[in-house]
Design an enzyme around this catalytic site. Structure first.
Site, mmCIF file in Angstrom:
data_model
loop_
_atom_site.group_PDB
_atom_site.id
_atom_site.type_symbol
_atom_site.label_atom_id
_atom_site.label_comp_id
_atom_site.label_asym_id
_atom_site.label_seq_id
_atom_site.Cartn_x
_atom_site.Cartn_y
_atom_site.Cartn_z
ATOM 1 N N LYS A 13 0.833 -1.212 0.000
ATOM 2 C CA LYS A 13 0.000 0.000 0.000
ATOM 3 C C LYS A 13 0.871 1.267 0.000
ATOM 4 O O LYS A 13 0.602 2.199 -0.744
ATOM 5 C CB LYS A 13 -0.922 0.034 1.238
ATOM 6 C CG LYS A 13 -1.880 -1.136 1.346
ATOM 7 C CD LYS A 13 -2.848 -0.969 2.520
ATOM 8 C CE LYS A 13 -2.210 -0.932 3.882
ATOM 9 N NZ LYS A 13 -1.500 -2.162 4.274
ATOM 10 N N ARG A 88 -9.311 1.029 9.173
ATOM 11 C CA ARG A 88 -8.886 -0.336 9.485
ATOM 12 C C ARG A 88 -9.931 -1.098 10.290
ATOM 13 O O ARG A 88 -9.713 -2.253 10.614
ATOM 14 C CB ARG A 88 -7.605 -0.269 10.306
ATOM 15 C CG ARG A 88 -6.338 -0.699 9.555
ATOM 16 C CD ARG A 88 -5.204 -0.429 10.499
ATOM 17 N NE ARG A 88 -3.984 -1.113 10.261
ATOM 18 C CZ ARG A 88 -2.904 -0.559 9.719
ATOM 19 N NH1 ARG A 88 -2.948 0.656 9.225
ATOM 20 N NH2 ARG A 88 -1.780 -1.237 9.654
ATOM 21 N N ARG A 123 8.267 -10.274 2.778
ATOM 22 C CA ARG A 123 8.324 -8.856 2.398
ATOM 23 C C ARG A 123 8.672 -7.964 3.587
ATOM 24 O O ARG A 123 9.406 -6.998 3.468
ATOM 25 C CB ARG A 123 6.962 -8.407 1.843
ATOM 26 C CG ARG A 123 6.680 -8.908 0.455
ATOM 27 C CD ARG A 123 5.469 -8.183 -0.084
ATOM 28 N NE ARG A 123 5.070 -8.671 -1.386
ATOM 29 C CZ ARG A 123 4.078 -8.137 -2.096
ATOM 30 N NH1 ARG A 123 3.391 -7.127 -1.629
ATOM 31 N NH2 ARG A 123 3.770 -8.633 -3.282
ATOM 32 N N ARG A 139 11.545 -0.335 11.599
ATOM 33 C CA ARG A 139 10.299 -0.314 12.369
ATOM 34 C C ARG A 139 10.287 -1.454 13.374
ATOM 35 O O ARG A 139 10.581 -2.587 13.029
ATOM 36 C CB ARG A 139 9.096 -0.451 11.421
ATOM 37 C CG ARG A 139 8.758 0.817 10.704
ATOM 38 C CD ARG A 139 7.663 0.601 9.692
ATOM 39 N NE ARG A 139 6.475 -0.034 10.247
ATOM 40 C CZ ARG A 139 5.320 -0.136 9.601
ATOM 41 N NH1 ARG A 139 5.207 0.361 8.391
ATOM 42 N NH2 ARG A 139 4.289 -0.722 10.160
ATOM 43 N N ARG A 150 -0.082 -8.531 13.679
ATOM 44 C CA ARG A 150 -0.632 -7.520 12.767
ATOM 45 C C ARG A 150 -1.565 -8.189 11.754
ATOM 46 O O ARG A 150 -2.602 -7.649 11.410
ATOM 47 C CB ARG A 150 0.502 -6.771 12.058
ATOM 48 C CG ARG A 150 1.267 -5.870 13.021
ATOM 49 C CD ARG A 150 2.585 -5.406 12.446
ATOM 50 N NE ARG A 150 2.452 -4.549 11.289
ATOM 51 C CZ ARG A 150 3.444 -4.295 10.445
ATOM 52 N NH1 ARG A 150 4.625 -4.855 10.619
ATOM 53 N NH2 ARG A 150 3.252 -3.489 9.422
HETATM 54 P P1 AMP Z 1 1.087 0.734 9.270
HETATM 55 O O1 AMP Z 1 2.252 1.603 9.037
HETATM 56 O O2 AMP Z 1 -0.106 1.137 8.456
HETATM 57 O O3 AMP Z 1 1.408 -0.739 9.111
HETATM 58 O O4 AMP Z 1 0.645 0.921 10.795
HETATM 59 C C1 AMP Z 1 1.521 0.607 11.844
HETATM 60 C C2 AMP Z 1 0.740 0.477 13.137
HETATM 61 O O5 AMP Z 1 0.100 1.734 13.436
HETATM 62 C C3 AMP Z 1 -0.383 -0.532 13.122
HETATM 63 O O6 AMP Z 1 0.050 -1.847 13.386
HETATM 64 C C4 AMP Z 1 -1.284 0.016 14.226
HETATM 65 O O7 AMP Z 1 -0.756 -0.268 15.507
HETATM 66 C C5 AMP Z 1 -1.182 1.514 14.009
HETATM 67 N N1 AMP Z 1 -2.191 2.003 13.055
HETATM 68 C C6 AMP Z 1 -1.975 2.539 11.834
HETATM 69 N N2 AMP Z 1 -3.118 2.887 11.237
HETATM 70 C C7 AMP Z 1 -4.104 2.538 12.104
HETATM 71 C C8 AMP Z 1 -5.518 2.606 12.056
HETATM 72 N N3 AMP Z 1 -6.159 3.100 10.987
HETATM 73 N N4 AMP Z 1 -6.208 2.157 13.137
HETATM 74 C C9 AMP Z 1 -5.582 1.658 14.215
HETATM 75 N N5 AMP Z 1 -4.253 1.545 14.321
HETATM 76 C C10 AMP Z 1 -3.509 1.974 13.274
#
Ligand code: AMP
Length: 198
Positions: A13, A88, A123, A139, A150
């Site tokens: 994404k 989400r 990945r 990260r 996740r």
């Molecule tokens: P990402 O970079 O999108 O993989 O997000 C990393 C982490 O941020 C996720 O595993 C969640 O802990 C938190 N996070 C990101 N976006 C959301 C969302 N829309 N709702 C809840 N938690 C989020």
């Protein structure tokens, strides 16, 4: 153009959102990036989100909805935006709907990147290795143990959104296992069709 990119962690994404930014000149709104920035800056939101993120769980709907509502009112979002990693949960999806309705704007399309779960851990490991090699911070949640959580969160809370948007006639699926360029081309075709359908 206002669109949502859906898909599990590691689906691509972020990479595709970047390409859409370059091509269409609209911003990528990644709640993950915004939350990481808040953690880095040590804000109140960041302090509340950190442990949840490190565990691979989802931050509360209230927090992320507030972050996005504030962000979409900024000037650079006037011509549109790409929501990456948001919504989400179904609660967040309803929140987006209300936010857009209140502002008299609509959602053009929702693009789901369909991927094979078995490829995703590889990945994520590669993303961590690439970051390390480039001297960038890795990260904390990009490791196989947290990744499993996740992915579980994705299936429990985010996957139902495909049905939600399908029922609204907004969902388009793209093969996320194709090459990055092929995925970009497929997404572009969806975006062009959505713009025409307006
Ligand atoms: P990402 O970079 O999108 O993989 O997000 C990393 C982490 O941020 C996720 O595993 C969640 O802990 C938190 N996070 C990101 N976006 C959301 C969302 N829309 N709702 C809840 N938690 C989020």
């Amino acid at each position: 153009m206002r669109l949502i990119l859906l898909g599990p962690p590691g689906a691509g994404k972020g990479t595709q959102a970047q390409r859409l930014v370059e091509k269409h000149g609209i911003p990528q709104l990644s709640t993950g990036d915004m939350l990481r920035a808040a953690v880095q800056a040590g804000t109140e939101v960041g302090k509340r989100a950190k442990a949840v993120m490190d565990a691979g769980e989802l931050v509360s709907d209230t927090i992320v909805n507030a972050i996005v509502a504030e962000r979409i009112d900024q000037a650079d979002c006037a011509r549109g935006f790409i929501l990456d990693g948001y919504p989400r949960t179904l609660v967040q999806a309803d929140a987006v709907e209300s936010m857009l309705l209140e502002r008299g704007i609509g959602l053009d399309t929702v693009i789901e990147l369909v991927v094979d779960d078995r490829a995703l851990v590889g990945r994520i490991v590669k993303r961590a290795d690439d970051a390390k090699a480039a001297g960038q911070p890795v990260r904390k949640d990009d490791n196989p143990a947290v990744f499993e959580e996740r992915l579980r969160e994705y299936y429990k809370k985010t996957a139902p959104l495909t049905g939600y948007y399908y029922a609204k006639g907004k969902l388009k699926t793209v093969d996320g296992m194709a090459s990055i360029d092929a995925v970009t081309a497929e997404i572009e075709a969806v975006v062009v069709a959505a713009a025409k359908a307006r």
